[in-house]
Scaffold this motif. Sequence first.
Motif, PDB file in Angstrom:
ATOM      1  N   CYS A   1     -30.122  -3.054  11.582  1.00 32.86           N
ATOM      2  CA  CYS A   1     -29.538  -1.585  11.871  1.00 32.86           C
ATOM      3  C   CYS A   1     -28.258  -1.742  12.184  1.00 32.86           C
ATOM      4  N   THR A   2     -27.432  -0.974  11.549  1.00 33.70           N
ATOM      5  CA  THR A   2     -25.922  -0.973  12.088  1.00 33.70           C
ATOM      6  C   THR A   2     -25.632  -0.212  13.256  1.00 33.70           C
ATOM      7  N   ARG A   3     -26.598   0.629  13.665  1.00 34.03           N
ATOM      8  CA  ARG A   3     -26.379   1.235  15.082  1.00 34.03           C
ATOM      9  C   ARG A   3     -26.814   0.558  16.160  1.00 34.03           C
TER      10      ARG A   3
ATOM     11  N   LYS B   1     -27.593  -2.684  16.018  1.00 34.35           N
ATOM     12  CA  LYS B   1     -27.299  -4.239  15.700  1.00 34.35           C
ATOM     13  C   LYS B   1     -28.300  -5.250  16.007  1.00 34.35           C
TER      14      LYS B   1
ATOM     15  N   THR C   1     -32.305  -6.615  13.702  1.00 37.78           N
ATOM     16  CA  THR C   1     -33.113  -6.718  12.727  1.00 37.78           C
ATOM     17  C   THR C   1     -34.458  -5.825  12.981  1.00 37.78           C
TER      18      THR C   1
ATOM     19  N   CYS D   1     -33.725   3.772  10.164  1.00 35.64           N
ATOM     20  CA  CYS D   1     -34.350   2.930  11.292  1.00 35.64           C
ATOM     21  C   CYS D   1     -35.429   3.542  12.102  1.00 35.64           C
TER      22      CYS D   1
ATOM     23  N   HIS E   1     -28.815   4.301   6.977  1.00 31.79           N
ATOM     24  CA  HIS E   1     -27.440   3.943   6.413  1.00 31.79           C
ATOM     25  C   HIS E   1     -28.038   2.941   5.401  1.00 31.79           C
TER      26      HIS E   1
ATOM     27  N   ARG F   1     -29.050  -3.199   4.588  1.00 31.78           N
ATOM     28  CA  ARG F   1     -28.575  -4.459   4.628  1.00 31.78           C
ATOM     29  C   ARG F   1     -29.802  -5.490   5.079  1.00 31.78           C
TER      30      ARG F   1
END
Length: 193
Positions: free
Chosen positions: A14-16, A18, A20, A38, A45, A48
């Motif tokens: 998750c990019t927000r 940070k 997994t 998420c 997003h 990834r």
Amino acid sequence: MATHKVGGEVDALCTRCKLTLAHTILAMVGTKIARVRCNTCGGDHAYRGAPGATDRPSSSSSTTRATRTSSGSSAASKAEKIIISFEEQLAGKDVANAPRYSPKDTYRMDQVIQHPTFGTGYVSAVRGDKVDITFRGDTKTLVHGRGGAPAEKPAFSPPVRQATGPADKPQPVGDTTEPAAEEAVEPPPASED
């Protein structure tokens, strides 16, 4: 290898947050996950994968690569794309008698059209009152078959001005802010001298 589908869950970075975390799959391109949401923070997003996780098969990759390269030439010849130029697609069609495009006219498949902006093109698909016309640069979706009489323009009627006042008091019906013609102020009577 697990098969994923839209609406399913997958672990992703998750990019927000940070971290997994578990994500819901929103979009896929072929068999690859493209976009996720998420489940913890609700952020959308691009996908990834979790660090260390790959989408490649983990079985003896060196033998797989060797097999691919040796049979790669035969696979390339089978998957070779054939590109037909725009001129070749127009060959054999009646380009000289192509009608000028009008939304009022009706068109059929493979008919050649002259458009004032896009130039010469041919009808590649017909869907109800729309046609896809392939031009040299792009395919455009245009309307056709709308040849009825031009619709009359609706008469303009300005809104009626209503009296305004406090919002908590009801307004009398038919009351306007402009004085009516009968209620015009009369001049005072002439004096008798």
